[in-house]
Design a protein around this motif. Structure first.
Motif, PDB file in Angstrom:
ATOM      1  N   GLY A  86      49.505  62.271   3.819  1.00 53.02           N
ATOM      2  CA  GLY A  86      49.986  62.355   2.353  1.00 53.02           C
ATOM      3  C   GLY A  86      48.963  61.530   1.506  1.00 53.02           C
ATOM      4  N   LEU A  87      47.787  60.872   2.011  1.00 52.24           N
ATOM      5  CA  LEU A  87      46.955  60.253   1.248  1.00 52.24           C
ATOM      6  C   LEU A  87      45.920  61.182   0.520  1.00 52.24           C
ATOM      7  N   LYS A  88      45.331  60.545  -0.612  1.00 48.21           N
ATOM      8  CA  LYS A  88      44.337  61.269  -1.066  1.00 48.21           C
ATOM      9  C   LYS A  88      43.131  60.786  -0.837  1.00 48.21           C
ATOM     10  N   ILE A  89      42.220  61.351  -0.306  1.00 45.97           N
ATOM     11  CA  ILE A  89      40.962  60.477   0.345  1.00 45.97           C
ATOM     12  C   ILE A  89      39.538  61.246  -0.080  1.00 45.97           C
ATOM     13  N   ARG A  90      38.928  60.615  -0.802  1.00 48.16           N
ATOM     14  CA  ARG A  90      37.516  61.239  -1.251  1.00 48.16           C
ATOM     15  C   ARG A  90      36.825  61.523  -0.090  1.00 48.16           C
ATOM     16  N   THR A  91      36.268  62.904  -0.304  1.00 48.29           N
ATOM     17  CA  THR A  91      35.344  63.371   0.874  1.00 48.29           C
ATOM     18  C   THR A  91      33.875  63.789   0.261  1.00 48.29           C
ATOM     19  N   LEU A  92      32.982  63.945   1.122  1.00 41.34           N
ATOM     20  CA  LEU A  92      31.806  64.665   0.731  1.00 41.34           C
ATOM     21  C   LEU A  92      31.905  65.967   0.354  1.00 41.34           C
ATOM     22  N   SER A  93      31.087  66.758  -0.522  1.00 39.30           N
ATOM     23  CA  SER A  93      31.319  68.026  -0.659  1.00 39.30           C
ATOM     24  C   SER A  93      30.766  68.799   0.264  1.00 39.30           C
ATOM     25  N   SER A  94      31.657  68.992   1.508  1.00 39.77           N
ATOM     26  CA  SER A  94      31.547  69.571   2.819  1.00 39.77           C
ATOM     27  C   SER A  94      32.817  70.163   3.058  1.00 39.77           C
TER      28      SER A  94
ATOM     29  N   THR B 255      35.404  54.271 -10.232  1.00 36.74           N
ATOM     30  CA  THR B 255      36.392  54.331 -11.121  1.00 36.74           C
ATOM     31  C   THR B 255      37.616  54.973 -10.505  1.00 36.74           C
ATOM     32  N   ALA B 256      37.382  56.233  -9.842  1.00 42.63           N
ATOM     33  CA  ALA B 256      38.713  57.103  -9.265  1.00 42.63           C
ATOM     34  C   ALA B 256      39.494  56.148  -8.432  1.00 42.63           C
ATOM     35  N   LEU B 257      38.833  55.225  -7.669  1.00 42.93           N
ATOM     36  CA  LEU B 257      39.676  54.287  -6.874  1.00 42.93           C
ATOM     37  C   LEU B 257      40.503  53.270  -7.796  1.00 42.93           C
ATOM     38  N   GLN B 258      39.753  52.869  -8.975  1.00 44.82           N
ATOM     39  CA  GLN B 258      40.612  51.830  -9.758  1.00 44.82           C
ATOM     40  C   GLN B 258      41.496  52.412 -10.451  1.00 44.82           C
TER      41      GLN B 258
ATOM     42  N   VAL C 276      38.316  46.875  -4.956  1.00 43.98           N
ATOM     43  CA  VAL C 276      39.580  47.736  -5.215  1.00 43.98           C
ATOM     44  C   VAL C 276      40.204  48.481  -3.863  1.00 43.98           C
ATOM     45  N   ALA C 277      39.518  48.881  -2.887  1.00 42.65           N
ATOM     46  CA  ALA C 277      40.036  49.350  -1.589  1.00 42.65           C
ATOM     47  C   ALA C 277      39.905  48.241  -0.487  1.00 42.65           C
ATOM     48  N   ARG C 278      40.672  47.502  -0.091  1.00 44.34           N
ATOM     49  CA  ARG C 278      40.131  46.210   0.623  1.00 44.34           C
ATOM     50  C   ARG C 278      40.699  46.508   2.064  1.00 44.34           C
ATOM     51  N   GLU C 279      41.297  47.627   2.595  1.00 48.65           N
ATOM     52  CA  GLU C 279      41.816  47.778   3.751  1.00 48.65           C
ATOM     53  C   GLU C 279      40.536  48.588   4.599  1.00 48.65           C
ATOM     54  N   PHE C 280      39.587  48.248   5.452  1.00 45.64           N
ATOM     55  CA  PHE C 280      38.411  49.039   6.071  1.00 45.64           C
ATOM     56  C   PHE C 280      38.985  49.158   7.681  1.00 45.64           C
ATOM     57  N   SER C 281      38.824  50.220   7.863  1.00 48.62           N
ATOM     58  CA  SER C 281      39.295  50.705   9.347  1.00 48.62           C
ATOM     59  C   SER C 281      38.222  51.334   9.916  1.00 48.62           C
ATOM     60  N   LEU C 282      37.460  50.802  11.008  1.00 52.84           N
ATOM     61  CA  LEU C 282      36.384  51.046  11.693  1.00 52.84           C
ATOM     62  C   LEU C 282      36.846  52.190  12.705  1.00 52.84           C
ATOM     63  N   ASN C 283      37.073  53.278  12.153  1.00 57.56           N
ATOM     64  CA  ASN C 283      37.353  54.543  13.391  1.00 57.56           C
ATOM     65  C   ASN C 283      36.154  55.115  13.395  1.00 57.56           C
TER      66      ASN C 283
END
Length: 339
Positions: free
Chosen positions: A180-188, A212-215, A237-244
């Motif tokens: 359900g999350l909207k996640i920015r991706t590469l144009s791929s 700006t999109a995150l903000q 802005v996005a302060r949770e970093f998950s090293l998967n």
């Protein structure tokens, strides 16, 4: 009636416009003096990263070495921060001969060279050693050469580390957390398929517009490597970093085939030597800056998570099945078999 001075001024404007539209241009008198030659050729190199990024430092190193090796005959001008357009836009300019070089992620390159889609397959590489064995081996070199028919000449790969999720509020610690999350991706397409497999909403946004999109909460998060996450200041802005670490997608310096063919074999040798030296410089710098970035992020209050990577790999393993019997599928097989 125009006087002589005005005529020369008008002619200068016309000539200036024509020269700026060219992919390699003569320098000004002052720049020729600095370069130490009256016949310098300028090669414009565009990329979307900021000037604090380690890849930008490597591109400046490359530019310096081209100038030194050529004795000022060639001058590489680096344009960072997406000044000349997004990565796909710059690649299109390169195809037309309006740019000499572009630093691009291999992700968007699949829109120009389909085989590049293999790089965006999650957990394709077993580790960093496997990654570099592939890039430096037959498969990697074939891919660099595979864009010739569309006006693109691959010059070299640069390390872009492993891409991981960063989000606003809710961390992604397991595959279900992305639902359900909207996640920015590469144009791929492969990158979009990966997000869809996790029931997330893939949202391609140009890199320069992502802060700006995150903000504004147009997206809930994005994914990238630690140095890019830090230098872009997305951590504010996005302060949770998950090293998967779901993908290892290299950066590539590509060259306009049209412009390459206008250069001499001696000039080719200078450029190729500078590229090889810049790769060594960049790989060492990348390791240093990745460790430094993680430490600075912790100091800035970012929460860094270390989720079970196997869970993500298992959840997305079937993505490769959709490429069975295709050239991309064959490339995936060859990469997996590389020692």
């Amino acid at each position: 009636m125009l006087n002589k001075s005005t005529s020369f001024f008008a002619l200068g404007l016309v000539m200036g416009a024509l020269l700026c539209a060219a992919a390699f241009v003569g320098l000004t008198r002052q720049e020729r003096g600095q370069a130490g030659t009256g016949n310098a050729t300028v090669l414009r190199l565009a990329h979307g990263l900021d000037q604090q990024h380690p890849v930008h430092a490597a591109l400046e190193f490359f530019a310096k070495r081209v100038g030194e090796l050529s004795g000022g005959e060639l001058v590489v001008k680096v344009f960072p921060n997406g000044q000349l357009g997004s990565e796909p836009e710059c690649v299109e300019q390169l195809q037309r001969g309006a740019l000499a070089m572009v630093k691009t992620s291999a992700g968007p390159m699949e829109n120009f060279v389909q085989a590049m889609a293999a790089f965006s397959l999650p957990y394709l590489f077993r580790d960093e050693g496997h990654y570099w064995n592939v890039l430096n081996g037959p498969v990697g070199q074939e891919l660099l050469a595979s864009g010739a028919s569309v006006g693109i000449r691959g010059l070299c790969y640069m390390d872009a580390g492993a891409r991981s999720f960063y989000t606003i509020g809710k961390p992604i610690l397991a595959p279900d957390d992305a639902r359900g999350l909207k996640i920015r991706t590469l144009s791929s397409q492969m990158a979009r398929d990966f997000m869809i497999k996790l029931d997330a909403g893939p949202t391609p946004i140009p890199w320069g517009e992502l802060y700006t999109a995150l903000q504004q909460r147009m997206v809930d998060g994005a994914e990238n490597n630690p140095p890019s996450y830090l230098s872009s200041r997305h951590f504010e802005v996005a302060r949770e970093f998950s090293l998967n670490e779901h993908t290892r997608i290299p950066d590539i310096i590509i060259f306009s085939q049209t412009i390459w063919e206008k250069l001499t074999s001696r000039q080719h040798a200078w450029i190729e030597q500078a590229a090889a030296e810049s790769v060594t410089f960049q790989r060492d710098l990348w390791r240093e800056k990745t460790a430094e970035a993680l430490e600075l992020l912790r100091e800035a209050g970012v929460t860094i998570h270390y989720p079970d990577q196997r869970a993500f790999a298992d959840a997305t393993a079937s993505l490769a099945d959709g490429y069975d019997g295709t050239p991309v599928g064959e490339l995936i097989r060859r990469i997996r078999e590389e020692k």
